[in-house]
Design a protein around this motif. Sequence first.
Motif, mmCIF file in Angstrom:
data_model
loop_
_atom_site.group_PDB
_atom_site.id
_atom_site.type_symbol
_atom_site.label_atom_id
_atom_site.label_comp_id
_atom_site.label_asym_id
_atom_site.label_seq_id
_atom_site.Cartn_x
_atom_site.Cartn_y
_atom_site.Cartn_z
ATOM 1 N N THR A 134 -10.265 -3.458 7.330
ATOM 2 C CA THR A 134 -9.012 -4.161 7.593
ATOM 3 C C THR A 134 -7.881 -3.543 6.773
ATOM 4 O O THR A 134 -8.127 -2.803 5.815
ATOM 5 C CB THR A 134 -9.124 -5.650 7.251
ATOM 6 N N THR B 222 -1.629 -8.793 8.517
ATOM 7 C CA THR B 222 -2.930 -8.164 8.342
ATOM 8 C C THR B 222 -3.437 -7.636 9.676
ATOM 9 O O THR B 222 -3.468 -8.361 10.673
ATOM 10 C CB THR B 222 -3.953 -9.153 7.758
ATOM 11 N N PHE C 243 -11.210 -10.578 0.829
ATOM 12 C CA PHE C 243 -9.814 -11.006 0.968
ATOM 13 C C PHE C 243 -9.234 -11.305 -0.394
ATOM 14 O O PHE C 243 -9.927 -11.846 -1.258
ATOM 15 C CB PHE C 243 -9.715 -12.262 1.842
ATOM 16 N N GLY D 162 -4.290 -4.997 5.150
ATOM 17 C CA GLY D 162 -3.261 -5.995 4.909
ATOM 18 C C GLY D 162 -1.975 -5.317 4.469
ATOM 19 O O GLY D 162 -1.993 -4.374 3.670
ATOM 20 N N CYS D 163 -0.864 -5.766 5.000
ATOM 21 C CA CYS D 163 0.431 -5.166 4.676
ATOM 22 C C CYS D 163 1.334 -6.205 4.003
ATOM 23 O O CYS D 163 1.382 -7.364 4.431
ATOM 24 C CB CYS D 163 1.123 -4.663 5.932
ATOM 25 N N CYS D 164 2.034 -5.780 2.965
ATOM 26 C CA CYS D 164 3.005 -6.626 2.271
ATOM 27 C C CYS D 164 4.344 -5.896 2.184
ATOM 28 O O CYS D 164 4.378 -4.693 1.904
ATOM 29 C CB CYS D 164 2.535 -6.974 0.858
#
Length: 204
Positions: A108, A75, A204, A110-112
Amino acid sequence: MDVQTTLFGSATGTAPDFTGLERRPLTEGAWVDVCRGWLPEADDVFATLVRDVPWRAERRKMYDRVVDVPRLVYTYMIGEQLPHPVLEAARESLSDHYEPELGERFRTAGCCYYRDGRDSVAWHGDRIGRGNTHDTMVAIVSVGDPRRLALRPVAGGDSISVEMGHGDLVVMGGSCQRTWEHAVPKVASAGPRLSIQYRPFNVF
């Protein structure tokens, strides 16, 4: 039921646009926006993220044991530079487009990293922080192999799914994080796929 949203048009240049954006109203004030081919330079973004993101494997307690989270994650918090300039431009475009409705900007990312069809994310809503009590938005950009985003109402009823292809944008808004759940199910076979989830502060 399975729903495949069909849209036409793609973004060109370094800043994405919203030509072809389509909104699907859900129940209880939730909705989903889809824009096909939204992200410019999707091939280069994919290669850069695989190479440059400091991916980490996580473990999580589940019932009476600790298990591996079936994907790699990282993230980028507020103020951290994103690994590709197109992703910075994408965040600004999303903020400019949705701020009148959202009331704030996306902060923000977030990366997956779904390495193959065995990687997945279970049913959940982004309810930590303000998403538990307030309407908000989560914008997902997908690059790599197509994967299915499944959504179902918390109160029960028909589920839907959206196929997320290379460069596609999906935005979940309204009450979606409280009144619906979403998942990326395992599949028998799939190539690598990355998702970038833009969120406002304290969601989140």
